[in-house]
Design a protein around this motif. Structure first.
Motif, PDB file in Angstrom:
ATOM      1  N   ARG A  34       7.015  12.193  -8.257  1.00 32.17           N
ATOM      2  CA  ARG A  34       5.803  12.366  -7.460  1.00 32.17           C
ATOM      3  C   ARG A  34       6.103  12.045  -6.000  1.00 32.17           C
ATOM      4  O   ARG A  34       6.933  11.197  -5.697  1.00 32.17           O
ATOM      5  CB  ARG A  34       4.717  11.420  -7.982  1.00 32.17           C
ATOM      6  N   TRP A  35       5.397  12.737  -5.116  1.00 30.18           N
ATOM      7  CA  TRP A  35       5.486  12.464  -3.685  1.00 30.18           C
ATOM      8  C   TRP A  35       4.261  11.676  -3.253  1.00 30.18           C
ATOM      9  O   TRP A  35       3.130  12.003  -3.634  1.00 30.18           O
ATOM     10  CB  TRP A  35       5.566  13.766  -2.889  1.00 30.18           C
ATOM     11  N   ASP A  36       4.463  10.619  -2.454  1.00 26.67           N
ATOM     12  CA  ASP A  36       3.358   9.814  -1.929  1.00 26.67           C
ATOM     13  C   ASP A  36       3.539   9.642  -0.429  1.00 26.67           C
ATOM     14  O   ASP A  36       4.662   9.424   0.033  1.00 26.67           O
ATOM     15  CB  ASP A  36       3.334   8.436  -2.601  1.00 26.67           C
ATOM     16  N   GLN A  37       2.453   9.706   0.304  1.00 24.17           N
ATOM     17  CA  GLN A  37       2.559   9.483   1.738  1.00 24.17           C
ATOM     18  C   GLN A  37       1.246   9.035   2.348  1.00 24.17           C
ATOM     19  O   GLN A  37       0.166   9.342   1.849  1.00 24.17           O
ATOM     20  CB  GLN A  37       3.016  10.758   2.459  1.00 24.17           C
ATOM     21  N   VAL A  38       1.367   8.278   3.426  1.00 22.21           N
ATOM     22  CA  VAL A  38       0.290   8.023   4.379  1.00 22.21           C
ATOM     23  C   VAL A  38       0.896   8.337   5.732  1.00 22.21           C
ATOM     24  O   VAL A  38       1.846   7.674   6.163  1.00 22.21           O
ATOM     25  CB  VAL A  38      -0.197   6.567   4.328  1.00 22.21           C
ATOM     26  N   GLY A  39       0.406   9.369   6.397  1.00 22.88           N
ATOM     27  CA  GLY A  39       0.970   9.784   7.666  1.00 22.88           C
ATOM     28  C   GLY A  39       0.787  11.277   7.871  1.00 22.88           C
ATOM     29  O   GLY A  39       0.425  12.008   6.942  1.00 22.88           O
ATOM     30  N   SER A  40       1.069  11.739   9.065  1.00 16.71           N
ATOM     31  CA  SER A  40       0.787  13.123   9.445  1.00 16.71           C
ATOM     32  C   SER A  40       1.946  14.074   9.200  1.00 16.71           C
ATOM     33  O   SER A  40       1.808  15.286   9.387  1.00 16.71           O
ATOM     34  CB  SER A  40       0.411  13.181  10.932  1.00 16.71           C
ATOM     35  N   ALA A  74       7.376  11.420  14.289  1.00 16.16           N
ATOM     36  CA  ALA A  74       8.356  10.674  15.075  1.00 16.16           C
ATOM     37  C   ALA A  74       7.935   9.241  15.350  1.00 16.16           C
ATOM     38  O   ALA A  74       8.757   8.405  15.732  1.00 16.16           O
ATOM     39  CB  ALA A  74       8.626  11.398  16.390  1.00 16.16           C
ATOM     40  N   SER A  75       6.642   8.937  15.173  1.00 15.54           N
ATOM     41  CA  SER A  75       6.140   7.598  15.461  1.00 15.54           C
ATOM     42  C   SER A  75       5.422   7.070  14.217  1.00 15.54           C
ATOM     43  O   SER A  75       4.274   7.457  13.939  1.00 15.54           O
ATOM     44  CB  SER A  75       5.187   7.631  16.659  1.00 15.54           C
ATOM     45  N   ILE A  76       6.087   6.211  13.469  1.00 17.42           N
ATOM     46  CA  ILE A  76       5.538   5.695  12.212  1.00 17.42           C
ATOM     47  C   ILE A  76       4.627   4.504  12.505  1.00 17.42           C
ATOM     48  O   ILE A  76       5.068   3.471  13.006  1.00 17.42           O
ATOM     49  CB  ILE A  76       6.661   5.275  11.251  1.00 17.42           C
ATOM     50  N   ALA A  77       3.351   4.659  12.212  1.00 21.74           N
ATOM     51  CA  ALA A  77       2.389   3.573  12.400  1.00 21.74           C
ATOM     52  C   ALA A  77       2.620   2.484  11.357  1.00 21.74           C
ATOM     53  O   ALA A  77       3.287   2.710  10.337  1.00 21.74           O
ATOM     54  CB  ALA A  77       0.965   4.109  12.305  1.00 21.74           C
ATOM     55  N   ALA A  78       2.054   1.330  11.584  1.00 23.84           N
ATOM     56  CA  ALA A  78       2.267   0.186  10.694  1.00 23.84           C
ATOM     57  C   ALA A  78       1.912   0.509   9.247  1.00 23.84           C
ATOM     58  O   ALA A  78       2.609   0.103   8.317  1.00 23.84           O
ATOM     59  CB  ALA A  78       1.457  -1.010  11.181  1.00 23.84           C
ATOM     60  N   GLY A  79       0.838   1.260   9.042  1.00 28.29           N
ATOM     61  CA  GLY A  79       0.379   1.549   7.688  1.00 28.29           C
ATOM     62  C   GLY A  79       0.886   2.843   7.110  1.00 28.29           C
ATOM     63  O   GLY A  79       0.485   3.234   6.007  1.00 28.29           O
ATOM     64  N   ASP A  80       1.788   3.534   7.826  1.00 27.14           N
ATOM     65  CA  ASP A  80       2.335   4.799   7.318  1.00 27.14           C
ATOM     66  C   ASP A  80       3.472   4.527   6.333  1.00 27.14           C
ATOM     67  O   ASP A  80       4.232   3.559   6.482  1.00 27.14           O
ATOM     68  CB  ASP A  80       2.870   5.653   8.463  1.00 27.14           C
ATOM     69  N   VAL A  81       3.611   5.429   5.358  1.00 28.08           N
ATOM     70  CA  VAL A  81       4.722   5.315   4.416  1.00 28.08           C
ATOM     71  C   VAL A  81       4.933   6.672   3.751  1.00 28.08           C
ATOM     72  O   VAL A  81       3.979   7.419   3.511  1.00 28.08           O
ATOM     73  CB  VAL A  81       4.450   4.214   3.360  1.00 28.08           C
ATOM     74  N   TYR A  82       6.190   7.000   3.503  1.00 26.66           N
ATOM     75  CA  TYR A  82       6.569   8.249   2.837  1.00 26.66           C
ATOM     76  C   TYR A  82       7.625   7.915   1.786  1.00 26.66           C
ATOM     77  O   TYR A  82       8.639   7.291   2.103  1.00 26.66           O
ATOM     78  CB  TYR A  82       7.182   9.240   3.832  1.00 26.66           C
ATOM     79  N   PHE A 168      11.837   6.003  -3.740  1.00 23.61           N
ATOM     80  CA  PHE A 168      12.881   6.277  -2.761  1.00 23.61           C
ATOM     81  C   PHE A 168      12.201   6.510  -1.413  1.00 23.61           C
ATOM     82  O   PHE A 168      11.500   7.508  -1.225  1.00 23.61           O
ATOM     83  CB  PHE A 168      13.702   7.490  -3.189  1.00 23.61           C
ATOM     84  N   THR A 169      12.396   5.591  -0.486  1.00 23.60           N
ATOM     85  CA  THR A 169      11.642   5.586   0.766  1.00 23.60           C
ATOM     86  C   THR A 169      12.300   6.503   1.799  1.00 23.60           C
ATOM     87  O   THR A 169      13.506   6.444   2.034  1.00 23.60           O
ATOM     88  CB  THR A 169      11.543   4.156   1.317  1.00 23.60           C
ATOM     89  N   VAL A 170      11.452   7.327   2.433  1.00 23.97           N
ATOM     90  CA  VAL A 170      11.889   8.226   3.499  1.00 23.97           C
ATOM     91  C   VAL A 170      11.569   7.623   4.869  1.00 23.97           C
ATOM     92  O   VAL A 170      12.338   7.735   5.815  1.00 23.97           O
ATOM     93  CB  VAL A 170      11.242   9.610   3.332  1.00 23.97           C
ATOM     94  N   ALA A 171      10.409   6.976   4.972  1.00 26.38           N
ATOM     95  CA  ALA A 171      10.016   6.258   6.195  1.00 26.38           C
ATOM     96  C   ALA A 171       8.945   5.251   5.805  1.00 26.38           C
ATOM     97  O   ALA A 171       8.190   5.466   4.857  1.00 26.38           O
ATOM     98  CB  ALA A 171       9.489   7.212   7.262  1.00 26.38           C
ATOM     99  N   ASN A 187       3.240  -5.654  -2.369  1.00 26.99           N
ATOM    100  CA  ASN A 187       3.628  -4.251  -2.524  1.00 26.99           C
ATOM    101  C   ASN A 187       4.407  -3.813  -1.285  1.00 26.99           C
ATOM    102  O   ASN A 187       3.828  -3.593  -0.225  1.00 26.99           O
ATOM    103  CB  ASN A 187       2.373  -3.392  -2.706  1.00 26.99           C
ATOM    104  N   PHE A 188       5.727  -3.691  -1.417  1.00 23.49           N
ATOM    105  CA  PHE A 188       6.590  -3.375  -0.276  1.00 23.49           C
ATOM    106  C   PHE A 188       7.468  -2.170  -0.599  1.00 23.49           C
ATOM    107  O   PHE A 188       7.760  -1.890  -1.768  1.00 23.49           O
ATOM    108  CB  PHE A 188       7.456  -4.584   0.076  1.00 23.49           C
ATOM    109  N   SER A 189       7.888  -1.478   0.460  1.00 22.69           N
ATOM    110  CA  SER A 189       8.658  -0.250   0.252  1.00 22.69           C
ATOM    111  C   SER A 189       9.986  -0.225   0.991  1.00 22.69           C
ATOM    112  O   SER A 189      10.819   0.645   0.713  1.00 22.69           O
ATOM    113  CB  SER A 189       7.832   0.964   0.672  1.00 22.69           C
TER     114      SER A 189
END
Length: 227
Positions: A34-40, A74-82, A168-171, A187-189
């Protein structure tokens, strides 16, 4: 011995298709992944015709899972994750829980640097982050990660729920950063060393032969009859 179902992307059934363009948050692609993300940012996931060689893997492998960035963040906010995730069912996880285990896989990422995997329980209140390195861009390399026994404390499922989530963390933004190589409450990535592999639309992250097994030594990828 392998707790990951479908970790060989040759024999993974890919029942939903082989190209997901784009894939969005909570989308399944290859079976059990599965793919999970918070971010644009935006990515495609596809079955790609490249894999470690026979000299590397020990047997013929033709395909991998590829995460291709199509819209950069290009700019990962504090709460973003991929991240990409596979979940081991509780009944299976119970066979190796509270014992040392090893995660091994092949990776081929365009961007060099430090990447992370994270392991977490059903309640997302215990997690373990480990680092691996892509030393040469766009080259198959093998990661072997030894993990200390999971704690008994926390919300764990040992039946038909989420036993262990393998990601598997991308960002990752700072909200999800922690120190490596120890079980944490929360909960950490990733660690603060995790690269931002979402920063260019030319980036891709490729994975093959993912295995989770009990013990402190990674063995060769488990080969079973295709049937």
């Amino acid at each position: 011995k392998n707790m990951i179902i479908g970790g060989n992307f040759d024999t993974n059934p890919w029942q939903r298709g082989t190209t997901f363009s784009p894939v969005v948050d909570n989308d399944f692609h290859a079976d059990r992944f599965r793919w999970d993300q918070v971010g644009s940012g935006v990515v495609d996931v596809l079955k790609a015709a490249t894999a470690p060689s026979v000299a590397q893997a020990g047997f013929v492998v033709s395909n991998c899972l590829s995460i291709d960035v199509t819209t950069a963040d290009a700019s990962i906010a504090a709460g973003d994750v991929y991240f990409m995730r596979s979940t081991i069912e509780g009944y299976d996880w119970a066979q190796i829980a509270q014992n040392d285990f090893v995660v091994s896989f092949w990776h081929r990422h365009t961007k060099t640097g430090t990447y992370c995997i994270s392991l977490s329980n059903s309640g997302s209140d215990r997690s373990y982050v480990a680092e691996y390195t892509q030393s040469v861009g766009d080259t198959w390399e093998k990661a072997t990660i030894k993990v200390t026994a999971s704690p008994s404390a926390g919300t764990w499922n040992y039946t038909n729920g989420h036993g262990l989530k393998v990601s598997f963390t991308v960002a990752s933004g700072t909200t999800y950063h922690t120190t490596a190589d120890t079980w944490q409450t929360g909960n950490f990535s990733a660690t603060s060393s995790q690269v931002n592999a979402m920063d260019s639309a030319s980036n891709f992250m490729r994975f093959a032969l993912i295995q989770v097994e009990e013990g402190i030594v990674a063995t060769d990828f488990e080969r079973r009859a295709v049937g």
